[in-house]
Motif scaffolding. Structure first.
Motif, PDB file in Angstrom:
ATOM      1  N   GLU A  65      -0.227   4.327   5.235  1.00 51.62           N
ATOM      2  CA  GLU A  65      -1.437   5.145   5.101  1.00 51.62           C
ATOM      3  C   GLU A  65      -1.244   6.338   4.174  1.00 51.62           C
ATOM      4  O   GLU A  65      -2.130   7.177   4.054  1.00 51.62           O
ATOM      5  CB  GLU A  65      -1.866   5.658   6.487  1.00 51.62           C
ATOM      6  N   ASN A  66      -0.024   6.434   3.573  1.00 50.87           N
ATOM      7  CA  ASN A  66       0.220   7.624   2.742  1.00 50.87           C
ATOM      8  C   ASN A  66       0.642   7.263   1.328  1.00 50.87           C
ATOM      9  O   ASN A  66       1.235   8.083   0.640  1.00 50.87           O
ATOM     10  CB  ASN A  66       1.270   8.535   3.408  1.00 50.87           C
ATOM     11  N   TYR A  67       0.358   6.027   0.900  1.00 48.73           N
ATOM     12  CA  TYR A  67       0.652   5.665  -0.484  1.00 48.73           C
ATOM     13  C   TYR A  67      -0.609   5.945  -1.294  1.00 48.73           C
ATOM     14  O   TYR A  67      -1.668   5.356  -1.012  1.00 48.73           O
ATOM     15  CB  TYR A  67       1.046   4.182  -0.578  1.00 48.73           C
ATOM     16  N   PRO A  68      -0.520   6.851  -2.267  1.00 46.09           N
ATOM     17  CA  PRO A  68      -1.739   7.267  -2.968  1.00 46.09           C
ATOM     18  C   PRO A  68      -2.529   6.080  -3.537  1.00 46.09           C
ATOM     19  O   PRO A  68      -1.951   5.130  -4.080  1.00 46.09           O
ATOM     20  CB  PRO A  68      -1.200   8.158  -4.092  1.00 46.09           C
ATOM     21  N   GLY A  69      -3.828   6.144  -3.349  1.00 46.63           N
ATOM     22  CA  GLY A  69      -4.694   5.077  -3.855  1.00 46.63           C
ATOM     23  C   GLY A  69      -5.176   4.140  -2.761  1.00 46.63           C
ATOM     24  O   GLY A  69      -6.150   3.422  -2.940  1.00 46.63           O
ATOM     25  N   PHE A  70      -4.466   4.155  -1.620  1.00 46.46           N
ATOM     26  CA  PHE A  70      -4.856   3.286  -0.505  1.00 46.46           C
ATOM     27  C   PHE A  70      -4.886   4.126   0.772  1.00 46.46           C
ATOM     28  O   PHE A  70      -3.841   4.626   1.183  1.00 46.46           O
ATOM     29  CB  PHE A  70      -3.839   2.160  -0.308  1.00 46.46           C
ATOM     30  N   SER A  71      -6.054   4.247   1.412  1.00 47.25           N
ATOM     31  CA  SER A  71      -6.044   5.025   2.654  1.00 47.25           C
ATOM     32  C   SER A  71      -5.322   4.237   3.739  1.00 47.25           C
ATOM     33  O   SER A  71      -4.782   4.816   4.674  1.00 47.25           O
ATOM     34  CB  SER A  71      -7.448   5.417   3.080  1.00 47.25           C
ATOM     35  N   SER A  72      -5.303   2.913   3.619  1.00 51.13           N
ATOM     36  CA  SER A  72      -4.504   2.095   4.521  1.00 51.13           C
ATOM     37  C   SER A  72      -4.263   0.735   3.866  1.00 51.13           C
ATOM     38  O   SER A  72      -5.202   0.116   3.362  1.00 51.13           O
ATOM     39  CB  SER A  72      -5.231   1.895   5.853  1.00 51.13           C
ATOM     40  N   ILE A  73      -3.023   0.313   3.869  1.00 46.95           N
ATOM     41  CA  ILE A  73      -2.714  -1.005   3.294  1.00 46.95           C
ATOM     42  C   ILE A  73      -1.565  -1.634   4.084  1.00 46.95           C
ATOM     43  O   ILE A  73      -0.626  -0.929   4.494  1.00 46.95           O
ATOM     44  CB  ILE A  73      -2.383  -0.906   1.777  1.00 46.95           C
ATOM     45  N   VAL A  74      -1.654  -2.929   4.326  1.00 51.07           N
ATOM     46  CA  VAL A  74      -0.580  -3.648   5.017  1.00 51.07           C
ATOM     47  C   VAL A  74       0.653  -3.617   4.097  1.00 51.07           C
ATOM     48  O   VAL A  74       0.531  -3.857   2.882  1.00 51.07           O
ATOM     49  CB  VAL A  74      -1.017  -5.108   5.304  1.00 51.07           C
ATOM     50  N   GLY A  75       1.817  -3.295   4.666  1.00 52.60           N
ATOM     51  CA  GLY A  75       3.021  -3.130   3.841  1.00 52.60           C
ATOM     52  C   GLY A  75       3.299  -4.313   2.924  1.00 52.60           C
ATOM     53  O   GLY A  75       3.577  -4.142   1.735  1.00 52.60           O
ATOM     54  N   SER A  76       3.203  -5.530   3.464  1.00 50.19           N
ATOM     55  CA  SER A  76       3.523  -6.709   2.640  1.00 50.19           C
ATOM     56  C   SER A  76       2.470  -6.926   1.550  1.00 50.19           C
ATOM     57  O   SER A  76       2.779  -7.475   0.491  1.00 50.19           O
ATOM     58  CB  SER A  76       3.680  -7.959   3.511  1.00 50.19           C
ATOM     59  N   ASP A  77       1.222  -6.509   1.800  1.00 50.59           N
ATOM     60  CA  ASP A  77       0.209  -6.619   0.726  1.00 50.59           C
ATOM     61  C   ASP A  77       0.585  -5.705  -0.436  1.00 50.59           C
ATOM     62  O   ASP A  77       0.442  -6.078  -1.606  1.00 50.59           O
ATOM     63  CB  ASP A  77      -1.189  -6.227   1.250  1.00 50.59           C
ATOM     64  N   LEU A  78       1.072  -4.514  -0.090  1.00 50.70           N
ATOM     65  CA  LEU A  78       1.447  -3.565  -1.149  1.00 50.70           C
ATOM     66  C   LEU A  78       2.654  -4.091  -1.942  1.00 50.70           C
ATOM     67  O   LEU A  78       2.637  -4.090  -3.181  1.00 50.70           O
ATOM     68  CB  LEU A  78       1.770  -2.196  -0.535  1.00 50.70           C
ATOM     69  N   THR A  79       3.681  -4.572  -1.240  1.00 50.84           N
ATOM     70  CA  THR A  79       4.873  -5.036  -1.971  1.00 50.84           C
ATOM     71  C   THR A  79       4.582  -6.337  -2.728  1.00 50.84           C
ATOM     72  O   THR A  79       5.103  -6.557  -3.814  1.00 50.84           O
ATOM     73  CB  THR A  79       6.092  -5.200  -1.033  1.00 50.84           C
ATOM     74  N   ASN A  80       3.727  -7.202  -2.159  1.00 50.60           N
ATOM     75  CA  ASN A  80       3.351  -8.419  -2.896  1.00 50.60           C
ATOM     76  C   ASN A  80       2.586  -8.064  -4.175  1.00 50.60           C
ATOM     77  O   ASN A  80       2.765  -8.705  -5.214  1.00 50.60           O
ATOM     78  CB  ASN A  80       2.495  -9.344  -2.034  1.00 50.60           C
ATOM     79  N   ALA A  81       1.748  -7.037  -4.082  1.00 46.93           N
ATOM     80  CA  ALA A  81       0.993  -6.607  -5.275  1.00 46.93           C
ATOM     81  C   ALA A  81       1.950  -6.063  -6.332  1.00 46.93           C
ATOM     82  O   ALA A  81       1.790  -6.310  -7.533  1.00 46.93           O
ATOM     83  CB  ALA A  81      -0.040  -5.544  -4.894  1.00 46.93           C
ATOM     84  N   MET A  82       2.977  -5.341  -5.870  1.00 47.68           N
ATOM     85  CA  MET A  82       3.983  -4.815  -6.820  1.00 47.68           C
ATOM     86  C   MET A  82       4.730  -5.970  -7.478  1.00 47.68           C
ATOM     87  O   MET A  82       4.978  -5.955  -8.679  1.00 47.68           O
ATOM     88  CB  MET A  82       4.994  -3.928  -6.085  1.00 47.68           C
ATOM     89  N   LYS A  83       5.061  -6.976  -6.682  1.00 47.69           N
ATOM     90  CA  LYS A  83       5.829  -8.094  -7.242  1.00 47.69           C
ATOM     91  C   LYS A  83       4.979  -8.895  -8.234  1.00 47.69           C
ATOM     92  O   LYS A  83       5.457  -9.309  -9.292  1.00 47.69           O
ATOM     93  CB  LYS A  83       6.335  -8.994  -6.122  1.00 47.69           C
ATOM     94  N   LYS A  84       3.719  -9.066  -7.880  1.00 43.87           N
ATOM     95  CA  LYS A  84       2.804  -9.789  -8.779  1.00 43.87           C
ATOM     96  C   LYS A  84       2.711  -9.039 -10.113  1.00 43.87           C
ATOM     97  O   LYS A  84       2.789  -9.638 -11.193  1.00 43.87           O
ATOM     98  CB  LYS A  84       1.434  -9.879  -8.104  1.00 43.87           C
TER      99      LYS A  84
END
Ligand code: NAP
Length: 320
Positions: A65-84
């Protein structure tokens, strides 16, 4: 936001371990993924060696909930987006576990469970693994009620009882995740104050399903052939047996530095000692994220350090 299972994101086949690389990035969490995005965009000949747990600890976090740009994001969604994003930039990944490293003739040699790599530079971004308590029953019942990942295992505890041990951000966040599933949750902490972000700590302590055990230590996990049945606590009122089906341990982390002990200086807790944020005692080696002694362990700092490390390598290659 949601992407498909990680294995579909692996760009294998492009790896020849006999090749010489400008850069090896060890790790698969946010620090490594950020370094990979920057390395690929800089045109550095690189390979990212990630172990069997892509996305690192962040991928095992229910909600960030504290990664700028996302008020809430599932951890694996965020890391999958980074990998993509890294793959789209041209990053090259291989799923291998780094086992040892050494410096030889001005090159860094990286040996994995299946190959050997030679590189001019190395970025260590292997993160940290969950710490254990070392109490009886903990290892015996691991996978049969003892878990280090509520995000992964919560569904097994639907309408059951669970205990969370620890007072940091991980304990509190994952305990809050468990409250959606379990019937009762005990929080065991060795002090009477949580070190987690106050907003989330308050939310947990005030939750109707939560019972707190302050100034208490878990001294044993007990069970049967079926798995965990309870825990023994050492509390200010004396020894207590608490019935529970699950025990989730969040008592800190241990930096994953075993393969790098001869390459760079480590501190007393085995974290890589950094200089100027991402430099190490070895001029050919940089470090980023939870594996370092940088202190503030957040996804936002890990990605920043990964980017800095790749930029430092680029500068060195440009000036060779
Ligand atoms: P942590 O912050 O080191 O907390 C570990 C907790 O376990 C502490 O409360 C500690 O107690 C307790 N503990 C340690 N050893 C113990 C033992 N032997 N017996 C009983 N309890 C013990 O670890 P973490 O929660 O895994 O977090 C690691 C880092 O990642 C931190 O920097 C954290 O801020 C960060 N993180 C951030 C987020 C986020 O979304 N912002 C989420 C997860 C993690 P004491 O409090 O008494 O020391």
């Amino acid at each position: 936001m949601s992407f498909k299972v990680d294995t579909g994101l692996i760009n294998s086949g492009a790896i020849k371990s006999t090749d010489s690389y400008q850069l090896v990035i060890a790790g698969g969490g946010p620090a490594a993924l950020s370094a990979a995005i920057y390395a690929a965009r800089y045109g550095i000949k690189h390979v990212v060696l990630e172990s069997w747990k892509p996305g690192g600890q962040a991928a095992l976090t229910a909600e960030i909930e504290n990664y700028p740009g996302f008020s809430s994001i599932v951890g694996s969604d965020l890391t999958n987006a980074m990998k993509k994003q890294a793959l789209e930039a041209g990053a090259v990944f291989s799923m291998e576990t780094v086992e040892s490293t050494q410096e030889k003739d001005g090159k860094i040699l990286v040996r994995t469970d299946s190959a050997e790599y030679s590189a001019e530079y190395l970025i260590i971004a292997t993160g940290a693994a969950p710490a254990t308590l070392g109490v009886p029953g903990e290892e015996k019942y691991y996978g049969r009620g003892v878990s280090f990942c509520a995000t992964c295992d919560a569904p097994f505890f639907k309408n059951k009882k669970a205990i969370v041990v620890g007072g940091g951000d991980s304990a509190v966040k994952e305990a809050l995740h468990l409250t959606h599933v379990v019937s009762e949750l005990g929080l065991v902490h060795r002090r009477d104050k949580l070190r987690a972000e106050p907003y989330l700590a308050k939310k947990l302590v005030e939750h109707e399903k939560v019972t707190t055990y302050w100034n208490s230590h878990l001294t044993e996990v007990v069970g049967s052939d079926q798995g965990v049945t309870g825990v023994i606590l050492d509390t200010p009122e004396g020894k207590k047996h608490i019935d529970t089906d699950g025990v989730f341990l969040y008592v800190g982390t241990v930096p994953a530095t075993e393969p790098f002990t001869t390459l760079v200086d480590l501190d007393k807790k085995n974290a890589v000692v950094t200089r100027d944020i991402v430099g190490t005692s070895n001029p050919r080696v940089f470090a980023a994220g939870d594996v370092t002694n940088n202190g503030f362990r957040q996804v936002v700092t890990a990605v920043s350090e990964g980017a800095r490390a790749a930029a430092a390598v680029f500068d060195l290659l440009e000036n060779e």
